[in-house]
Motif scaffolding. Structure first.
Motif, PDB file in Angstrom:
ATOM      1  N   VAL A 174     -26.089 -10.168 -82.086  1.00  0.00           N
ATOM      2  CA  VAL A 174     -26.712  -9.965 -80.808  1.00  0.00           C
ATOM      3  C   VAL A 174     -27.000  -8.409 -80.535  1.00  0.00           C
ATOM      4  O   VAL A 174     -26.249  -7.449 -81.110  1.00  0.00           O
ATOM      5  CB  VAL A 174     -25.427 -10.254 -79.700  1.00  0.00           C
ATOM      6  N   GLU A 175     -28.061  -8.255 -80.072  1.00  0.00           N
ATOM      7  CA  GLU A 175     -28.507  -6.895 -79.971  1.00  0.00           C
ATOM      8  C   GLU A 175     -29.418  -6.661 -78.728  1.00  0.00           C
ATOM      9  O   GLU A 175     -29.924  -7.635 -78.114  1.00  0.00           O
ATOM     10  CB  GLU A 175     -29.427  -6.248 -81.103  1.00  0.00           C
ATOM     11  N   VAL A 176     -29.468  -5.471 -77.838  1.00  0.00           N
ATOM     12  CA  VAL A 176     -30.140  -5.250 -76.774  1.00  0.00           C
ATOM     13  C   VAL A 176     -30.756  -3.858 -76.784  1.00  0.00           C
ATOM     14  O   VAL A 176     -29.700  -2.845 -77.181  1.00  0.00           O
ATOM     15  CB  VAL A 176     -29.078  -5.519 -75.567  1.00  0.00           C
ATOM     16  N   LYS A 177     -31.605  -3.343 -75.983  1.00  0.00           N
ATOM     17  CA  LYS A 177     -31.993  -2.019 -75.883  1.00  0.00           C
ATOM     18  C   LYS A 177     -31.482  -1.652 -74.513  1.00  0.00           C
ATOM     19  O   LYS A 177     -31.864  -2.484 -73.564  1.00  0.00           O
ATOM     20  CB  LYS A 177     -33.396  -1.886 -75.929  1.00  0.00           C
ATOM     21  N   VAL A 178     -31.065  -0.651 -74.085  1.00  0.00           N
ATOM     22  CA  VAL A 178     -30.483  -0.176 -72.993  1.00  0.00           C
ATOM     23  C   VAL A 178     -31.012   1.277 -72.646  1.00  0.00           C
ATOM     24  O   VAL A 178     -30.954   1.893 -73.623  1.00  0.00           O
ATOM     25  CB  VAL A 178     -29.144  -0.445 -72.971  1.00  0.00           C
ATOM     26  N   LYS A 179     -31.345   1.453 -71.424  1.00  0.00           N
ATOM     27  CA  LYS A 179     -31.520   2.652 -70.863  1.00  0.00           C
ATOM     28  C   LYS A 179     -30.888   2.961 -69.489  1.00  0.00           C
ATOM     29  O   LYS A 179     -30.893   2.109 -68.535  1.00  0.00           O
ATOM     30  CB  LYS A 179     -33.079   3.011 -70.641  1.00  0.00           C
ATOM     31  N   SER A 180     -30.007   4.044 -69.733  1.00  0.00           N
ATOM     32  CA  SER A 180     -29.228   4.387 -68.536  1.00  0.00           C
ATOM     33  C   SER A 180     -30.005   4.857 -67.313  1.00  0.00           C
ATOM     34  O   SER A 180     -31.224   5.551 -67.527  1.00  0.00           O
ATOM     35  CB  SER A 180     -28.293   5.515 -68.810  1.00  0.00           C
ATOM     36  N   GLY A 181     -29.626   4.423 -65.998  1.00  0.00           N
ATOM     37  CA  GLY A 181     -30.371   4.770 -64.849  1.00  0.00           C
ATOM     38  C   GLY A 181     -29.305   5.609 -63.938  1.00  0.00           C
ATOM     39  O   GLY A 181     -28.625   6.469 -64.493  1.00  0.00           O
ATOM     40  N   THR A 182     -29.473   5.326 -62.711  1.00  0.00           N
ATOM     41  CA  THR A 182     -28.479   6.142 -61.838  1.00  0.00           C
ATOM     42  C   THR A 182     -26.979   5.593 -61.776  1.00  0.00           C
ATOM     43  O   THR A 182     -26.690   4.458 -62.375  1.00  0.00           O
ATOM     44  CB  THR A 182     -28.805   5.866 -60.352  1.00  0.00           C
TER      45      THR A 182
END
Length: 548
Positions: free
Chosen positions: A426-434
């Motif tokens: 399983v893989e996912v791309k993540v970008k942090s926000g607030t």
């Protein structure tokens, strides 16, 4: 200067003859390696290798992909099948074929992919080279021990003339990357961080706005979905069965999938290009199917030297009404042995699932997904698909758009039980926000319900990457590693879970491995944040054997 180096066409002709002779003879190199696979070590001025090929005793997971990134001067991405891949679009080129200006994502994308083998790697790739660049690049690759396995055309009557050159190396991946970097330095290939041009196109050569094609109609005709990449709609179709070459399994992510690319040309029309991947008995039926539907066959050839089964790659071209051309391509697909279709919306299959959220209405959740909380607080976090011009693929992402009072030990999930996942990746791309209390996030898998699952998450506030299990709403840490990554960038979290063994990766680098049997049953998959972390997610990919 050698006369061949002054005349690319003559050199290509002789190179193809040499490749064909080696294949017909069925002979590999004297050292017993794969045909065309020379030791990927840069050579000294005396012409001797400065490094030797590694042994096969070290586990593949020891590969330091960060070192390969540094050697190539670019950042790669982990792909299904343990492949680490670099994309190098030739956005510097202005190529016209049959009156159409070609976008890099249609046919001008150089790439290089590595797969671990022993304590080294096998590398394969395809470099897009101009007539002026070709000979210098070949000479530099040969000097560094990186071989060529095919040289050919993808487009009809393109101007300027382009040579698509397949490369192959085996051994130390850093040495291979150094050689390819030195060769690319002899071209005008843009750096990965090239800024957007004044024309409004992004560095990879495509417009940031939505594509002007009825992709839903194309999907219905083909019976499978694709993704928008830099102004081109791309559909990848893996072959059924296992493909082997150079002593490894060669997955679809390493260039063995049929590629169907659509570039809008206005009024619902599209230029199509790509290649069908076929066994010998499929070649003539596919040619007949394409010709019957007005699709030109541009080239038929091999890309590798020792693959099993023997594969032939057929490049094609047409510029017509997009859905009509999709029907012609479907006629070709019906004549090859393909893996089962997957969907960007979900649904159980025996091979892979992918969600890039580009065919989901903004402001909603993907079909079959739900938003829940472990240890609820506040009014329930709000999840939805939204526009993001910096999305890794296409223009939409799945995001926690409002925590709505979530805090403390509350875990926010968006997940689906439309896939029953037990063993695989399983893989996912993540970008942090607030988020004042928490930031970041990652995938969840083997989800039984909102209180029982596994998590791998990255947290830029704490500068760490951790693996947890949750049982009856209580979280237990399994592993942790210190990391320092920019919060505003996209990062890839991936997990291999087989039986009770879990291996976790961050941006393609193996971070840790452990065992845990807390949640052993098959379950759903999804994404996760904690408390008020409002993060974005894209390209959720699941590969493996569903627990059906």
């Amino acid at each position: 200067m050698d006369p061949y180096l002054r005349h690319p066409a003559r050199l290509v002709s002789h190179l193809l003859v040499a490749l064909g002779a080696g294949t017909a003879a069925g002979c590999g190199p004297a050292n017993g390696g794969a045909p065309g696979a020379r030791a990927p070590a840069d050579r000294s001025e005396a012409g001797k290798p400065t490094a030797t090929a590694p042994s096969a005793s070290t586990p593949a997971y020891s590969t330091d992909w960060a070192g390969v990134d540094q050697a190539l001067g670019r950042k790669g991405e982990m792909q299904p099948g343990e492949v680490y891949k670099f994309s190098m679009p030739r956005s510097d080129l202005q190529v016209i074929a049959a009156g159409v200006r070609i976008k890099p994502a249609l046919a001008l994308g150089s790439w290089l992919a590595f797969k671990p083998k022993g304590n080294g790697a096998v590398a394969m790739g395809d470099l897009v080279l101009t007539e002026q660049e070709y000979n210098r690049v070949i000479a530099r690759l040969q000097q560094g021990g990186v071989g060529q396995t095919a040289v050919h055309k993808h487009l009809p009557k393109e101007s300027p003339a382009i040579w698509w050159t397949h490369v192959h190396g085996e051994g130390d991946p850093v040495k291979i990357a150094q050689t390819v970097r030195a060769a690319l330095a002899l071209t005008a290939t843009p750096p990965q961080s090239a800024p957007a041009s004044s024309s409004g196109e992004n560095p990879s050569g495509g417009s940031a706005k939505a594509i002007e094609l009825d992709t839903a109609a194309i999907n219905r005709v083909l019976g499978r979905g694709g993704k928008v990449s830099s102004g081109v709609y791309q559909v990848s179709v893996a072959r059924a069965g296992t493909i082997k070459a150079s002593g490894i399994e060669v997955p679809a992510s390493m260039g063995t999938a049929t590629a169907l690319n659509f570039q809008p040309t206005g009024g619902g029309k599209a230029a199509i290009n790509g290649d069908f991947v076929m066994t010998a008995d499929e070649v003539q039926p596919v040619i007949a199917a394409l010709e019957a539907n007005g699709i030109q066959v541009v080239a038929v050839h091999n890309h590798m030297l020792d693959e099993e089964p023997r594969l032939f790659f057929m490049h094609f071209w047409a510029n017509d009404e997009a859905v009509k051309l999709a029907r012609g391509l479907k006629a070709g697909l019906d004549r090859i042995k393909s893996a089962p279709a997957t969907s960007s919306k979900g649904g159980t299959t025996s091979s892979a699932e992918r969600w890039n959220f580009d065919d989901v209405a903004a402001g909603t959740l993907p079909s079959g997904w739900k938003a829940e909380q472990t240890n609820p607080s506040g009014q329930g976090a709000q999840w939805s698909v939204r526009q993001d011009p910096r999305a890794p693929s296409g223009s939409q992402v799945l995001a926690l758009t409002s925590p709505r009072g979530a805090s403390g030990g509350t875990f926010n999930l968006a997940w689906t039980d439309g896939v029953s996942f037990q063993d695989g990746r399983v893989e996912v791309k993540v970008k942090s926000g607030t988020g004042r209390e928490d930031q970041g996030g990652g995938p969840v898998w083997r989800v039984q319900d909102k209180d029982n699952y596994h998590i791998a998450r990255w947290n830029p506030l704490e500068n760490n990457f951790r693996l947890y299990c949750v049982r009856d709403g209580r979280r237990r840490q399994l592993k942790s590693a210190t990391v320092d990554l920019p919060a505003e960038e996209w990062h890839t979290v991936a997990v291999d879970h087989r039986g009770n063994r879990i291996t976790a990766y961050l941006n393609g680098r193996r971070m840790f491995e452990t065992t845990d049997s807390t949640v052993s049953q098959a379950g759903g998959i999804g994404v996760w944040t904690k408390a008020d972390a409002a993060s974005s997610f894209d390209d959720v990919v699941v590969n493996g054997s569903p627990g059906m």
